[in-house]
Design a protein around this motif. Sequence first.
Motif, mmCIF file in Angstrom:
data_model
loop_
_atom_site.group_PDB
_atom_site.id
_atom_site.type_symbol
_atom_site.label_atom_id
_atom_site.label_comp_id
_atom_site.label_asym_id
_atom_site.label_seq_id
_atom_site.Cartn_x
_atom_site.Cartn_y
_atom_site.Cartn_z
ATOM 1 N N UNK A 287 40.797 105.993 58.452
ATOM 2 C CA UNK A 287 40.106 107.141 59.296
ATOM 3 C C UNK A 287 38.615 106.229 59.196
ATOM 4 N N UNK A 288 37.979 106.122 58.319
ATOM 5 C CA UNK A 288 36.870 105.436 58.219
ATOM 6 C C UNK A 288 36.660 104.101 59.339
ATOM 7 N N UNK A 289 37.619 103.506 59.248
ATOM 8 C CA UNK A 289 37.759 102.219 60.290
ATOM 9 C C UNK A 289 38.013 102.685 61.748
ATOM 10 N N UNK A 290 38.544 104.001 61.940
ATOM 11 C CA UNK A 290 38.786 104.368 63.274
ATOM 12 C C UNK A 290 37.278 104.824 63.713
ATOM 13 N N UNK A 291 36.688 105.431 62.841
ATOM 14 C CA UNK A 291 35.471 105.782 63.107
ATOM 15 C C UNK A 291 34.275 104.693 63.323
ATOM 16 N N UNK A 292 34.750 103.593 62.613
ATOM 17 C CA UNK A 292 33.832 102.366 62.946
ATOM 18 C C UNK A 292 33.977 101.957 64.283
ATOM 19 N N UNK A 293 35.362 101.876 64.805
ATOM 20 C CA UNK A 293 35.526 101.299 66.211
ATOM 21 C C UNK A 293 35.212 102.133 67.286
ATOM 22 N N UNK A 294 34.923 103.601 66.841
ATOM 23 C CA UNK A 294 34.174 104.382 67.929
ATOM 24 C C UNK A 294 32.803 104.328 67.726
ATOM 25 N N UNK A 295 32.137 103.858 67.047
ATOM 26 C CA UNK A 295 30.682 103.545 66.501
ATOM 27 C C UNK A 295 29.943 104.880 66.147
ATOM 28 N N UNK A 296 31.055 105.890 65.362
ATOM 29 C CA UNK A 296 30.586 107.103 64.757
ATOM 30 C C UNK A 296 30.070 106.943 63.519
ATOM 31 N N UNK A 297 30.215 105.458 62.922
ATOM 32 C CA UNK A 297 29.678 105.326 61.587
ATOM 33 C C UNK A 297 29.304 103.716 61.631
ATOM 34 N N UNK A 298 28.186 103.338 61.080
ATOM 35 C CA UNK A 298 27.802 102.016 60.840
ATOM 36 C C UNK A 298 28.744 101.239 59.738
ATOM 37 N N UNK A 299 28.350 99.992 59.785
ATOM 38 C CA UNK A 299 29.225 98.964 58.980
ATOM 39 C C UNK A 299 28.869 99.388 57.393
ATOM 40 N N UNK A 300 27.555 99.504 57.437
ATOM 41 C CA UNK A 300 27.010 99.687 55.975
ATOM 42 C C UNK A 300 27.342 101.055 55.475
ATOM 43 N N UNK A 301 27.678 102.226 56.289
ATOM 44 C CA UNK A 301 28.121 103.417 55.737
ATOM 45 C C UNK A 301 29.453 103.338 55.368
ATOM 46 N N UNK A 302 30.377 102.439 56.057
ATOM 47 C CA UNK A 302 31.814 102.276 55.700
ATOM 48 C C UNK A 302 31.850 101.373 54.404
ATOM 49 N N UNK A 303 30.876 100.426 54.029
ATOM 50 C CA UNK A 303 30.969 99.730 52.758
ATOM 51 C C UNK A 303 30.467 100.750 51.914
ATOM 52 N N UNK A 304 29.495 101.312 51.899
ATOM 53 C CA UNK A 304 28.992 102.211 50.972
ATOM 54 C C UNK A 304 30.320 102.940 50.568
ATOM 55 N N UNK A 305 30.819 103.753 51.468
ATOM 56 C CA UNK A 305 31.897 104.853 51.334
ATOM 57 C C UNK A 305 32.869 104.158 50.503
ATOM 58 N N UNK A 306 33.480 103.074 50.909
ATOM 59 C CA UNK A 306 34.405 102.224 50.295
ATOM 60 C C UNK A 306 34.128 101.873 48.926
ATOM 61 N N UNK A 307 32.807 101.537 48.625
ATOM 62 C CA UNK A 307 32.277 101.254 47.342
ATOM 63 C C UNK A 307 32.105 102.454 46.737
ATOM 64 N N UNK A 308 31.810 103.598 46.806
ATOM 65 C CA UNK A 308 31.929 104.646 46.062
ATOM 66 C C UNK A 308 33.279 105.115 45.891
ATOM 67 N N UNK A 309 34.227 105.060 46.665
ATOM 68 C CA UNK A 309 35.644 105.434 46.434
ATOM 69 C C UNK A 309 36.106 104.487 45.293
ATOM 70 N N UNK A 310 35.980 103.200 45.490
ATOM 71 C CA UNK A 310 36.262 102.209 44.616
ATOM 72 C C UNK A 310 35.929 102.422 43.013
ATOM 73 N N UNK A 311 34.798 103.090 43.041
ATOM 74 C CA UNK A 311 34.028 103.489 41.676
ATOM 75 C C UNK A 311 34.736 104.586 41.148
ATOM 76 N N UNK A 312 35.180 105.660 42.124
ATOM 77 C CA UNK A 312 35.965 106.732 41.519
ATOM 78 C C UNK A 312 37.298 106.383 41.143
ATOM 79 N N UNK A 313 37.699 105.208 41.657
ATOM 80 C CA UNK A 313 39.347 105.176 41.339
ATOM 81 C C UNK A 313 39.347 103.948 40.175
ATOM 82 N N UNK A 314 38.206 103.605 39.693
ATOM 83 C CA UNK A 314 38.204 102.685 38.591
ATOM 84 C C UNK A 314 38.530 103.247 37.147
#
Length: 314
Positions: A287-314
């Motif tokens: 979903x995040x990558x779809x949003x990135x393709x449509x320029x609805x989010x910026x790359x750093x937002x994607x990175x941060x979202x992934x990073x937060x999710x990683x932390x939650x999954x550790x």
Amino acid sequence: MRHDLLEKALNGEELAISKVLTQIEYLTPLGIEYLKELLPRAGNAHTIGITGSPGAGKSTLIGSLIEEYSRRGHRIGVLLIDPSSPISKGSFMGNRIRMIGKERSGDIFIRSLATRGHLGGLSADAMLLIEALDGLGFDRIIIETVGAGQTDTEVMDVVHTLAVVTVPGTGDEIQALKAGIMEIGDIYVVNKADKPEAEMLYEAVKFAIEGIVSPRFGWQPRIVKTVATKGLGVKELVDLFEEHMKYLVSKGLFADIVRKRRRKAVELTVRRKLSEVVSSVVQRADKLFEQLEKNEVTIDQVINAIYDEVKLNL
Ligand SMILES: Nc1nc2c(ncn2[C@@H]2O[C@H](COP(=O)(O)OP(=O)(O)OP(=O)(O)O)[C@@H](O)[C@H]2O)c(=O)[nH]1
Ligand SMILES: [Mg+2]
């Protein structure tokens, strides 16, 4: 002991050893239990890295080494890292081992490992298997890796003794005269010494290592000629390995290397775990990558979202 399979493995049963190692390789809950039992028993094995270009004769040499060590009453564990040609039934190593005989089958153990994405060199599983084999009472552990600059330095850091296998007529003569490769080995092997160009390579390597004192150990590197296919020079090579091991013990360095190796094992295992979590989070983030393709989010937002999710999954 609580673990039946582990007890069998400690008694040298080949199938049990294999099963125990597989659990440890994948760090299953059972594997972790085994490792807990084995680690306090480990730290005694002499670990030897065998490196060199593809086709240098490393596996053939290891076949001969197994035979010589076996003759001297040792138990030998072998790890083949990312072998280009998995040992086939007809391989020289296999033949040698069959010659040693079935009654010693629990005293010789060979495992092939893929590097699994880790850039050459040693993976977490390889490091854990070294500890496991050591804890299972294999007192000589040989690790074959294909030499490639960076990889070698990494291997060098976690084994007691590193042997660099060179071959005549392949450009190793020129390599020998360049710096670099000649700074990593404790022992240099000129294999395929049955070839006419062997003498020239021997002289070149000898010249290159003369006067070089290994910065990590203060050891003067040594050189030996072998014909791995015939087992020639292998007794001398094992003598050199033993001499180097005794040198390390006498300098109080043997245990240092074990400590370094464990530190690396922990580091690589944590890295592997992190990497698995990162991959799975990225996989699920369509979903995040779809949003990135449509320029609805910026790359750093994607990175941060992934990073937060990683932390939650550790
Ligand atoms: N003439 C000669 N051939 C050898 C000698 N040692 C090994 N070979 C041959 O060299 C070839 C490669 O040997 P391997 O032992 O598979 O070499 P390796 O370094 O393990 O190769 P990779 O694992 O693919 O990097 C085989 O055909 C061996 O029979 C030797 O001392 N003399
Ligand atoms: Mg090989």
